[in-house]
Design a protein around this motif. Structure first.
Motif, PDB file in Angstrom:
ATOM      1  N   ALA A  31     -24.021  -4.586  37.340  1.00 55.70           N
ATOM      2  CA  ALA A  31     -24.785  -4.697  36.273  1.00 55.70           C
ATOM      3  C   ALA A  31     -26.020  -5.375  36.167  1.00 55.70           C
ATOM      4  O   ALA A  31     -26.980  -5.427  35.233  1.00 55.70           O
ATOM      5  N   HIS A  32     -26.172  -6.433  36.904  1.00 55.54           N
ATOM      6  CA  HIS A  32     -27.320  -7.442  37.080  1.00 55.54           C
ATOM      7  C   HIS A  32     -27.900  -7.082  38.401  1.00 55.54           C
ATOM      8  O   HIS A  32     -27.843  -8.195  39.232  1.00 55.54           O
ATOM      9  N   LYS A  33     -28.885  -6.346  38.580  1.00 55.23           N
ATOM     10  CA  LYS A  33     -29.667  -5.999  39.851  1.00 55.23           C
ATOM     11  C   LYS A  33     -30.830  -7.112  39.876  1.00 55.23           C
ATOM     12  O   LYS A  33     -31.809  -6.824  39.357  1.00 55.23           O
ATOM     13  N   ASN A  34     -30.586  -8.247  39.953  1.00 58.36           N
ATOM     14  CA  ASN A  34     -31.291  -9.430  39.895  1.00 58.36           C
ATOM     15  C   ASN A  34     -31.803  -9.864  41.563  1.00 58.36           C
ATOM     16  O   ASN A  34     -31.133  -9.402  42.243  1.00 58.36           O
ATOM     17  N   HIS A  35     -32.529 -10.820  41.831  1.00 59.28           N
ATOM     18  CA  HIS A  35     -32.649 -11.505  42.893  1.00 59.28           C
ATOM     19  C   HIS A  35     -31.487 -12.048  43.816  1.00 59.28           C
ATOM     20  O   HIS A  35     -31.209 -11.885  44.787  1.00 59.28           O
ATOM     21  N   PHE A  36     -30.752 -12.661  42.847  1.00 59.53           N
ATOM     22  CA  PHE A  36     -29.684 -13.404  43.127  1.00 59.53           C
ATOM     23  C   PHE A  36     -28.610 -12.488  43.702  1.00 59.53           C
ATOM     24  O   PHE A  36     -28.156 -12.610  44.885  1.00 59.53           O
ATOM     25  N   ASN A  37     -28.313 -11.446  42.966  1.00 57.58           N
ATOM     26  CA  ASN A  37     -27.145 -10.479  43.078  1.00 57.58           C
ATOM     27  C   ASN A  37     -27.717  -9.624  44.492  1.00 57.58           C
ATOM     28  O   ASN A  37     -26.811  -9.004  45.292  1.00 57.58           O
ATOM     29  N   MET A  38     -29.001  -9.520  44.505  1.00 60.02           N
ATOM     30  CA  MET A  38     -29.325  -8.915  45.782  1.00 60.02           C
ATOM     31  C   MET A  38     -29.242  -9.473  46.964  1.00 60.02           C
ATOM     32  O   MET A  38     -28.618  -8.725  47.933  1.00 60.02           O
ATOM     33  N   PHE A  86     -30.986 -22.362  34.764  1.00 55.61           N
ATOM     34  CA  PHE A  86     -30.484 -22.225  36.152  1.00 55.61           C
ATOM     35  C   PHE A  86     -30.538 -20.607  36.147  1.00 55.61           C
ATOM     36  O   PHE A  86     -30.705 -20.032  37.159  1.00 55.61           O
ATOM     37  N   TYR A  87     -30.017 -19.788  35.070  1.00 53.89           N
ATOM     38  CA  TYR A  87     -30.195 -18.149  35.355  1.00 53.89           C
ATOM     39  C   TYR A  87     -31.596 -17.736  35.507  1.00 53.89           C
ATOM     40  O   TYR A  87     -31.768 -16.807  36.328  1.00 53.89           O
ATOM     41  N   LYS A  88     -32.392 -18.239  35.051  1.00 54.60           N
ATOM     42  CA  LYS A  88     -33.893 -18.039  35.132  1.00 54.60           C
ATOM     43  C   LYS A  88     -34.470 -18.228  36.821  1.00 54.60           C
ATOM     44  O   LYS A  88     -34.977 -17.353  37.075  1.00 54.60           O
ATOM     45  N   ILE A  89     -33.909 -19.264  37.079  1.00 52.49           N
ATOM     46  CA  ILE A  89     -34.368 -19.750  38.448  1.00 52.49           C
ATOM     47  C   ILE A  89     -33.582 -18.724  39.473  1.00 52.49           C
ATOM     48  O   ILE A  89     -34.405 -18.090  40.184  1.00 52.49           O
ATOM     49  N   LEU A  90     -32.211 -18.170  39.307  1.00 46.84           N
ATOM     50  CA  LEU A  90     -31.824 -17.335  40.268  1.00 46.84           C
ATOM     51  C   LEU A  90     -32.231 -15.990  39.929  1.00 46.84           C
ATOM     52  O   LEU A  90     -32.145 -15.224  40.995  1.00 46.84           O
ATOM     53  N   SER A  91     -32.229 -15.523  38.684  1.00 45.46           N
ATOM     54  CA  SER A  91     -32.549 -14.191  38.399  1.00 45.46           C
ATOM     55  C   SER A  91     -33.936 -13.862  38.592  1.00 45.46           C
ATOM     56  O   SER A  91     -34.167 -12.762  38.737  1.00 45.46           O
ATOM     57  N   GLY A  92     -34.800 -14.719  38.282  1.00 47.85           N
ATOM     58  CA  GLY A  92     -36.413 -14.491  38.250  1.00 47.85           C
ATOM     59  C   GLY A  92     -36.744 -14.152  36.567  1.00 47.85           C
ATOM     60  O   GLY A  92     -35.713 -13.770  35.961  1.00 47.85           O
ATOM     61  N   LYS A 135     -43.176  -3.329  21.831  1.00 48.87           N
ATOM     62  CA  LYS A 135     -43.133  -4.274  22.878  1.00 48.87           C
ATOM     63  C   LYS A 135     -42.370  -3.678  24.237  1.00 48.87           C
ATOM     64  O   LYS A 135     -41.589  -3.066  24.048  1.00 48.87           O
ATOM     65  N   ALA A 136     -42.946  -4.145  25.414  1.00 55.22           N
ATOM     66  CA  ALA A 136     -42.369  -3.473  26.784  1.00 55.22           C
ATOM     67  C   ALA A 136     -42.212  -4.690  27.535  1.00 55.22           C
ATOM     68  O   ALA A 136     -43.178  -5.581  27.859  1.00 55.22           O
ATOM     69  N   ILE A 137     -40.890  -4.971  27.985  1.00 55.86           N
ATOM     70  CA  ILE A 137     -40.699  -6.094  28.812  1.00 55.86           C
ATOM     71  C   ILE A 137     -40.161  -5.554  30.307  1.00 55.86           C
ATOM     72  O   ILE A 137     -39.144  -4.930  30.237  1.00 55.86           O
ATOM     73  N   LEU A 138     -40.782  -6.083  31.364  1.00 61.06           N
ATOM     74  CA  LEU A 138     -40.116  -5.973  32.602  1.00 61.06           C
ATOM     75  C   LEU A 138     -39.009  -6.616  33.054  1.00 61.06           C
ATOM     76  O   LEU A 138     -39.395  -7.932  33.007  1.00 61.06           O
ATOM     77  N   GLU A 139     -37.959  -6.219  33.051  1.00 62.82           N
ATOM     78  CA  GLU A 139     -36.768  -7.175  33.273  1.00 62.82           C
ATOM     79  C   GLU A 139     -36.645  -7.507  34.983  1.00 62.82           C
ATOM     80  O   GLU A 139     -37.331  -6.716  35.503  1.00 62.82           O
ATOM     81  N   PRO A 140     -36.027  -8.567  35.196  1.00 62.11           N
ATOM     82  CA  PRO A 140     -35.861  -9.063  36.705  1.00 62.11           C
ATOM     83  C   PRO A 140     -35.211  -7.934  37.473  1.00 62.11           C
ATOM     84  O   PRO A 140     -35.383  -8.098  38.762  1.00 62.11           O
ATOM     85  N   ASN A 141     -34.627  -6.839  37.030  1.00 63.44           N
ATOM     86  CA  ASN A 141     -33.980  -6.007  37.689  1.00 63.44           C
ATOM     87  C   ASN A 141     -34.957  -4.715  37.889  1.00 63.44           C
ATOM     88  O   ASN A 141     -34.642  -3.747  38.506  1.00 63.44           O
ATOM     89  N   GLY A 142     -36.215  -4.826  37.300  1.00 65.15           N
ATOM     90  CA  GLY A 142     -37.313  -4.023  37.457  1.00 65.15           C
ATOM     91  C   GLY A 142     -37.255  -2.734  36.439  1.00 65.15           C
ATOM     92  O   GLY A 142     -38.050  -1.752  36.438  1.00 65.15           O
ATOM     93  N   ILE A 143     -36.402  -2.851  35.518  1.00 67.40           N
ATOM     94  CA  ILE A 143     -36.119  -1.848  34.448  1.00 67.40           C
ATOM     95  C   ILE A 143     -37.109  -2.231  33.388  1.00 67.40           C
ATOM     96  O   ILE A 143     -37.191  -3.560  33.060  1.00 67.40           O
ATOM     97  N   LEU A 144     -37.715  -1.543  32.883  1.00 70.52           N
ATOM     98  CA  LEU A 144     -38.701  -1.584  31.477  1.00 70.52           C
ATOM     99  C   LEU A 144     -37.922  -1.423  30.561  1.00 70.52           C
ATOM    100  O   LEU A 144     -37.769  -0.384  30.106  1.00 70.52           O
ATOM    101  N   SER A 145     -37.834  -2.322  29.633  1.00 70.86           N
ATOM    102  CA  SER A 145     -37.148  -2.208  28.277  1.00 70.86           C
ATOM    103  C   SER A 145     -38.261  -2.272  27.227  1.00 70.86           C
ATOM    104  O   SER A 145     -39.226  -2.839  27.223  1.00 70.86           O
ATOM    105  N   ILE A 146     -38.026  -1.237  26.375  1.00 67.78           N
ATOM    106  CA  ILE A 146     -39.135  -0.618  25.481  1.00 67.78           C
ATOM    107  C   ILE A 146     -38.573  -0.709  24.029  1.00 67.78           C
ATOM    108  O   ILE A 146     -37.667  -0.279  23.824  1.00 67.78           O
ATOM    109  N   GLU A 147     -39.410  -1.376  23.040  1.00 68.97           N
ATOM    110  CA  GLU A 147     -39.252  -1.386  21.695  1.00 68.97           C
ATOM    111  C   GLU A 147     -40.306  -0.480  21.003  1.00 68.97           C
ATOM    112  O   GLU A 147     -41.495  -0.869  21.003  1.00 68.97           O
ATOM    113  N   LYS A 148     -40.086   0.497  20.488  1.00 73.62           N
ATOM    114  CA  LYS A 148     -40.979   1.371  19.945  1.00 73.62           C
ATOM    115  C   LYS A 148     -41.501   0.806  18.659  1.00 73.62           C
ATOM    116  O   LYS A 148     -40.716   0.247  17.829  1.00 73.62           O
TER     117      LYS A 148
END
Length: 232
Positions: A31-38, A86-92, A135-148
């Motif tokens: 569910a959380h494909k971030n730096h830490f879990n990778m 701490f989450y931001k440090i681990l996940s990016g 607004k478009a936000i690039l998440e730590p897992n590389g997915i682009l979250s978009i608000e139209k």
């Protein structure tokens, strides 16, 4: 024969251990494909591979390493749950790439994403103009979250204007307000294009409540609800 049996046993135990860690943390890793879990997935896979197939390594020290990895992951997961920092440090961090229809060039450069790559992700989400994005936000897992952006009022229209038509036009530009023409000062080619656009839509300036061209070169046009009577 003994070496074959040992290899089979090591592989079976390693596979069971892998199933065990997936049962504990598999949903979180997927569910959380971030730096830490990778990093966790790569390290666990490497350890299990060596435990199962590298007969030159002693099994028990490798098992201890695997157990240490599980404990470290558990402690880190607890820490990231209790502390957003701490989450931001681990996940990016996440990065805002588009805000109110405008690309944030600095953030785009910091994540090393080309504009064509950004446009591709927008198209994959059914968006073909940056101006459509609030607004478009690039998440730590590389997915682009978009608000139209909020949809236009009923009867409104939006149309991207070709760049050669906008040459010499300072944006943003009000075109019509309450049926009054504000575009007569622009060059002839632009006026011809705009009036031709209105004609194709079956509209006249007096039928339009408001028309403006945004800084992105998109024409927003809002006719009166009853085009035959501006005062209705």
């Amino acid at each position: 024969m003994e070496e074959i049996a040992s290899s089979i046993l090591r592989t079976a135990v390693s596979f069971i251990l892998l199933l065990f860690i997936l049962a504990l943390y598999g949903r979180q890793i997927n569910a959380h494909k971030n730096h830490f879990n990778m990093a966790m997935a790569i390290t666990a896979g490497s350890l299990v591979s060596n435990m199962g197939f590298n007969v030159n390594l002693k099994f028990f020290p490798m098992l201890c390493s695997f157990g240490t990895l599980v404990i470290l992951y558990y402690l880190a997961a607890i820490g990231s749950y209790r502390s957003p920092f701490f989450y931001k440090i681990l996940s990016g961090p996440s990065s805002i790439l588009i805000q109110d229809g405008k690309i944030n060039e600095r953030n785009l450069a910091s994540v090393k994403l080309a504009k064509e790559g950004l446009y591709q992700q927008l198209r994959e989400n059914g968006i073909f103009a940056v101006s459509e994005v609030k607004k478009a936000i690039l998440e730590p897992n590389g997915i682009l979250s978009i608000e139209k952006k909020a949809p236009l009022d009923k009867g409104s229209d939006a149309y991207p204007i070709p760049e050669y038509i906008l040459k010499g036009v300072q944006l943003p530009a009000e075109m019509i307000r309450d049926g009054a023409c504000l575009y007569r000062t622009y060059h002839g080619q632009f006026i011809s294009w705009f009036e031709g656009y209105l004609f194709a839509k079956g509209l006249e300036a007096k039928n339009i409540r408001y028309a403006v061209i945004s800084t992105e070169g998109v024409l927003f046009l809002v006719p009166y609800s009853d085009v035959s009577s501006p005062d209705s």
